[in-house]
Design an enzyme around this catalytic site. Structure first.
Site, short mmCIF file in Angstrom:
data_model
loop_
_atom_site.label_atom_id
_atom_site.label_comp_id
_atom_site.label_asym_id
_atom_site.label_seq_id
_atom_site.Cartn_x
_atom_site.Cartn_y
_atom_site.Cartn_z
N ALA A 51 5.04 -20.45 36.15
CA ALA A 51 3.81 -21.44 36.88
C ALA A 51 3.52 -21.26 38.39
O ALA A 51 2.86 -21.94 38.95
CB ALA A 51 4.16 -22.79 36.43
N ASN A 52 4.39 -20.11 38.91
CA ASN A 52 4.13 -20.20 40.40
C ASN A 52 2.90 -19.35 40.77
O ASN A 52 2.74 -19.43 41.91
CB ASN A 52 5.54 -19.57 41.04
CG ASN A 52 5.86 -18.09 40.52
OD1 ASN A 52 6.27 -18.03 39.23
ND2 ASN A 52 5.79 -17.18 41.22
N THR A 53 2.48 -18.71 39.72
CA THR A 53 1.37 -17.76 40.31
C THR A 53 0.40 -17.34 39.12
O THR A 53 0.65 -17.84 37.95
CB THR A 53 1.92 -16.29 40.79
OG1 THR A 53 0.75 -15.66 41.57
CG2 THR A 53 2.52 -15.62 39.75
N GLY A 54 -0.85 -17.16 39.35
CA GLY A 54 -1.83 -16.58 38.23
C GLY A 54 -1.98 -17.51 37.39
O GLY A 54 -2.36 -18.60 37.57
N ILE A 55 -2.13 -17.21 36.15
CA ILE A 55 -2.67 -18.11 34.98
C ILE A 55 -1.87 -19.31 34.80
O ILE A 55 -2.38 -20.36 34.57
CB ILE A 55 -2.67 -17.33 33.76
CG1 ILE A 55 -3.58 -16.12 33.70
CG2 ILE A 55 -2.80 -18.00 32.60
CD1 ILE A 55 -3.58 -15.19 32.71
N GLY A 56 -0.62 -18.95 35.08
CA GLY A 56 0.44 -20.26 34.86
C GLY A 56 0.07 -21.20 36.05
O GLY A 56 -0.02 -22.55 35.77
N SER A 179 -1.67 -11.53 23.92
CA SER A 179 -2.60 -10.60 24.51
C SER A 179 -3.32 -9.70 23.49
O SER A 179 -2.90 -9.57 22.23
CB SER A 179 -1.79 -9.49 25.44
OG SER A 179 -2.73 -8.51 25.80
N TYR A 204 5.47 -2.87 25.66
CA TYR A 204 4.76 -4.28 26.16
C TYR A 204 3.88 -4.74 24.62
O TYR A 204 4.12 -6.01 24.39
CB TYR A 204 3.88 -3.86 27.08
CG TYR A 204 2.96 -4.95 27.43
CD1 TYR A 204 3.34 -6.22 28.06
CD2 TYR A 204 1.56 -4.80 27.22
CE1 TYR A 204 2.57 -7.13 28.35
CE2 TYR A 204 0.57 -5.96 27.53
CZ TYR A 204 1.32 -7.20 28.14
OH TYR A 204 0.31 -8.12 28.35
#
Length: 330
Positions: A51-56, A179, A204
């Site tokens: 949750a520190n960046t982007g979507i989160g 995804s 992936y």
């Protein structure tokens, strides 16, 4: 006045303006579905991994705006703490907490869960958001291929260790960020850990297929518990997820290709909309085992419907995480 109008109609102004407007509307169109319902999440407890960046971060930010208590579960505590302060500043919600969680370490996951349970008797929504993409061949601290280890195995253990709290907090939800790449994936039954051969793209896709198989199998196991679980595709989002993909670090991509495809990419805020929808929409209270994209249910690839493979993956995941021994002792 006529001279001014003639200037505006000049091809030197008209064509760039037309192209600019076209790019703007294309960018807006590509942002996809949005969750627009008003909900009050006061008193509810959420965990968002990565949750520190982007979507989160955008997901946590929106939940915080709606009054939820949010635990930001991240590997990098400096960035996690910065995200916590950013969210508090923007929402004035003081119930935002940063906690260390390294999904590549089973010990770290157990430590996180133990700490959380000492702080909170309830958990209403677990959002399994964190992930890595197209990494060079790397192993987790426990010896598992990194993409499968972080994207699936880490979240598998985290989710299972939190199931008792989720059940005690029912109705509650689990959201799994997968995804569209799951459609290109297959579970390599003969070489699940990529020990015999390794392809970063296939690894992936395998991890993302594992997310959907896990979601569908878990949904069956949770029937009647009051806990739902759903997976989703966030879209093609402009985040840091491709930081390990060497091709995306080249000057060709940075200075030529990325500006060309920029109108086709979602912003992190737009990419978070389906996660927010799956976590908060009241109409999904009893919906479980589905796959969403752009805030709508979407069909999964045929490989995600293979119940035999889902059971194989579950059994292997239990072995890798030691949950099989835990169940045997209970």
């Amino acid at each position: 006045m006529c001279i001014f109008i003639d200037c505006l109609l000049s091809p030197l102004i008209m064509w760039p303006a037309t192209i600019g407007v076209g790019i703007y509307f294309l960018k807006e169109y590509m942002q996809g579905g949005k969750f627009t319902k008003d909900t009050d999440e006061t008193g509810k407890v959420f965990i968002v991994t990565g949750a520190n960046t982007g979507i989160g971060k955008e997901t946590a930010l929106e939940i915080a705006r709606r009054g939820g208590t949010v635990y930001l579960a991240c590997r990098d505590m400096n960035r996690c703490e910065k995200a916590r302060k950013d969210i508090i500043k923007e929402t004035n919600n003081q119930n935002i907490f940063s906690r260390e969680l390294d999904l590549s370490s089973l010990d770290s996951i157990r430590k996180f869960v133990d700490g959380f349970k000492k702080e909170q008797p309830k958990l209403h929504v677990l959002i399994n958001n964190a992930g890595v993409m197209r990494c060079p061949k790397t192993l987790t601290k426990d010896g598992y291929e990194l993409q499968l280890g972080v994207n699936h195995i880490g979240h598998f253990l985290l989710t299972n260790l939190l199931l008792d709290v989720l059940k005690n907090s029912a109705p509650s939800r689990i959201v799994v960020v997968s995804s569209l790449a799951h459609a290109r994936g297959s579970i390599n039954v003969a070489d699940l850990n990529s020990e015999k051969s390794y392809d970063e793209g296939l690894a992936y896709s395998q991890s993302k297929l594992a997310n959907v198989l896990f979601t569908r199998e878990l949904a069956k196991r949770l029937e009647g518990s009051g806990v739902t679980v759903n997976a989703l595709h966030p879209g093609v989002v402009d985040t840091e997820l491709a930081r390990n993909w060497a091709f995306f670090q080249t000057n060709l991509v940075k200075f030529f290709l990325k500006p060309m495809i920029w109108p086709l990419l979602k912003t992190p805020k737009s990419g978070a909309q389906t996660s927010i929808y799956a976590a908060l929409d009241p109409e999904l209270k009893n919906i479980s085992g589905l796959y969403f994209s752009d805030c709508k249910p979407k069909p999964v690839a045929s490989g995600a419907l293979d119940d035999k493979v889902a059971k194989f993956l579950w059994a292997e995941s239990e072995k890798w995480t030691g949950l099989d021994k835990l169940e045997a002792n209970n």
